[in-house]
Design a protein around this motif. Structure first.
Motif, short mmCIF file in Angstrom:
data_model
loop_
_atom_site.label_atom_id
_atom_site.label_comp_id
_atom_site.label_asym_id
_atom_site.label_seq_id
_atom_site.Cartn_x
_atom_site.Cartn_y
_atom_site.Cartn_z
N GLU A 94 0.84 -1.20 0.00
CA GLU A 94 0.00 0.00 0.00
C GLU A 94 0.87 1.25 0.00
O GLU A 94 1.86 1.32 0.74
N CYS A 95 0.50 2.24 -0.82
CA CYS A 95 1.33 3.46 -0.88
C CYS A 95 0.90 4.47 0.17
O CYS A 95 -0.27 4.55 0.54
N ARG A 96 1.89 5.24 0.62
CA ARG A 96 1.65 6.24 1.66
C ARG A 96 0.73 7.35 1.14
O ARG A 96 -0.07 7.90 1.87
N LEU A 144 -3.48 -1.92 -2.25
CA LEU A 144 -2.06 -2.30 -2.30
C LEU A 144 -1.64 -2.50 -3.76
O LEU A 144 -2.25 -3.30 -4.47
N HIS A 145 -0.59 -1.79 -4.18
CA HIS A 145 -0.08 -1.95 -5.55
C HIS A 145 0.57 -3.33 -5.69
O HIS A 145 1.50 -3.67 -4.96
N ILE A 146 0.09 -4.09 -6.66
CA ILE A 146 0.65 -5.42 -6.93
C ILE A 146 1.85 -5.26 -7.86
O ILE A 146 1.77 -4.52 -8.84
N ALA A 167 -6.31 4.98 -11.69
CA ALA A 167 -5.08 5.73 -11.40
C ALA A 167 -4.96 5.98 -9.90
O ALA A 167 -5.96 6.14 -9.20
N CYS A 168 -3.72 6.00 -9.42
CA CYS A 168 -3.47 6.27 -8.00
C CYS A 168 -2.68 7.57 -7.90
O CYS A 168 -1.85 7.86 -8.76
N ARG A 169 -2.89 8.31 -6.83
CA ARG A 169 -2.25 9.61 -6.72
C ARG A 169 -0.73 9.52 -6.56
O ARG A 169 -0.03 10.51 -6.74
N CYS A 170 -0.22 8.33 -6.26
CA CYS A 170 1.24 8.20 -6.12
C CYS A 170 1.92 8.11 -7.49
O CYS A 170 3.14 8.21 -7.59
N GLY A 171 1.13 7.90 -8.55
CA GLY A 171 1.70 7.85 -9.89
C GLY A 171 2.04 6.44 -10.37
O GLY A 171 2.40 6.24 -11.53
ZN LIG Z 1 -0.41 4.50 -5.05
#
Ligand SMILES: [Zn+2]
Length: 444
Positions: free
Chosen positions: A246-248, A254-256, A309-313
């Protein structure tokens, strides 16, 4: 990011990479693992007939039972001299399951674990307090190699011995910590009993896994330690920790590591593939493993997937928290009960401490659930000096309230036993949350 280029691949490039690697993997097991050769032949799949990911569902599933049946090395796809590491599950029911790694497998594993630590906010130079168990269990060594590869100052403290852990956290000043959520809670509790506030420690992020936990547990851990508490997922059959993290920035799935592990969600009863957003059984196919490649492994874990899309990129798909395990699902008077659904309810009420366990019994041939839960010493201590009395009106009201909330979530009635603070056993690793006494009663 530890491997920015790989972690931000466009979906098109990622799929192309996955398809190439899937073909290589099927080719490998076809030639090297008789078990898979037989299964593939019986389903009419030949490696050369695989077009792309759309053919994934034609491949056979692999089950935990297959690993037991092939004990110890029947599913290995390399010669013994190319294996540099073995891990094994605890084998609480019969034989353990054994997995192997080549040198390159160990490198790939270290990479996904280094990624995971970076995803949680880790950086080279961090002191990293690794409280996962070392040994045949993959948690400790998996994170260890990842932390070293990232360039962290790795402290292989392993589980247990809480007072030594507290000393090392004070003296070495780690920025990151990894372990089970229940163990970090019990560590905080001991610290507070010694007059030390966990908020005053140097820890900024925690990587938590190896047991199911909830959003409410995140809030508890973040509040007590003053950290970002992040979920990691993995299992030895697929590689160990580092399958997803999982990204902060997002704290929302959780990114696989999709360049190494191909995820699917299937209906646990029929095995039919389900779409993104639908809850079902998580299934993984390894894409790069040499020693122990695995096709469509049925994890028994319940989750859903998203490719939004996730905000962490990062572009890799995210899986939800594990909702529960199919194996852990209790059938209580005909109702399916996931014990992991209890935690958010308990932690959502300020009167309770995050220490609880569920007892399953049979009373007059009927299944009975009893939840033992500790009251929160802070809550009971601040009410005009009043003390906890399990027989007074307030305790009765509290029990009734919790019973009602659990009934709404679980669909079955649960007896509530309020416990004095500090009376339930504390975690030295994985928390024991469910004690099913029904089998023991039958044997008697
Ligand atoms: Zn992320």
């Amino acid at each position: 990011m530890f491997q920015r280029e790989l972690e931000t691949l466009s979906r098109k490039d990622l799929v192309r990479l996955q398809e190439d690697r899937l073909r290589e993997t099927v080719e490998r097991v076809w030639h090297r693992v008789p078990f898979y050769r037989e299964k593939l032949e019986s389903t009419g799949v030949h490696p050369t007939s695989l077009r792309g990911l759309e053919d994934l569902h034609r491949l056979p599933f692999t089950y935990k039972k297959d690993l037991r049946d092939q004990y110890p090395f029947g599913l290995f796809a390399v010669d013994r001299q190319d294996v540099v590491r073995i891990h094994a599950s605890s084998g609480t029911r019969g034989k353990p399951t054994v997995v192997g790694y080549t040198r390159r497998d160990i490198t790939c594993w270290a990479e996904v674990c280094a990624r995971a630590i970076a995803i949680a906010g880790g950086r080279p130079g961090d002191v990293f307090h690794n409280a996962y168990g070392y040994g045949l269990f993959t948690g400790g060594l998996g994170m260890h190699y990842g932390a070293e590869l990232l360039g962290a100052v790795t402290v292989p403290v392993s589980g247990g011995n809480r007072s030594r852990q507290i000393t090392l956290i004070h003296d070495f000043a780690p920025r990151g910590v990894a372990g089970t959520p229940s163990f970090l809670l019990s560590l905080a509790e001991m610290m507070m009993a010694e007059g030390v506030d966990p908020l005053d420690t140097s820890i900024e992020y925690g990587i938590f896994g190896a047991e199911p936990w909830s959003e409410e547990m995140r809030q508890a851990l973040e509040g007590i330690w003053g950290i970002d508490a992040l979920d990691i997922y993995g299992l030895s059959e697929v590689i160990g920790p580092g399958v997803s993290m999982e990204c902060r920035e997002g704290k929302n799935g959780l990114h696989i590591a999709e360049d190494h592990f191909l995820p699917e969600i299937v209906d646990p009863n029929t095995g039919e593939p389900l779409s993104d957003g639908q809850e079902g059984e998580l299934v993984f196919t390894s894409l790069t493993k040499e020693a122990f490649p695995i096709l469509r492994y049925r994890t028994g874990d319940i989750a859903s997937l998203t490719r939004e899309a996730c905000r962490c990129g990062r572009t890799h798909a995210r899986m939800s928290r594990i909702k529960g395990r199919i194996d852990d699902m209790l059938i209580i008077r005909g109702v399916n009960v996931f014990p992991s659904e209890i935690e958010p309810v308990v932690l959502g009420m300020k009167e309770f401490a995050p220490h609880y366990r569920l007892l399953v019994n049979r009373v007059d041939t009927l299944d009975a659930l009893t939840l033992e839960v500790e009251v929160n010493p802070e809550f009971f201590g601040t009410k005009g000096g009043s003390h906890f009395d399990p027989t007074d009106d307030e305790s009765h009201r509290l029990s009734a309230n919790l019973r009602q909330r659990l009934k709404e979530i679980l669909g079955v009635t649960t007896e509530i036993n309020l416990m004095e603070p500090g009376t339930l056993p504390r975690s030295e690793g994985k928390a024991v949350r469910v004690i099913d006494q029904r089998d023991a009663m039958l044997r008697r």
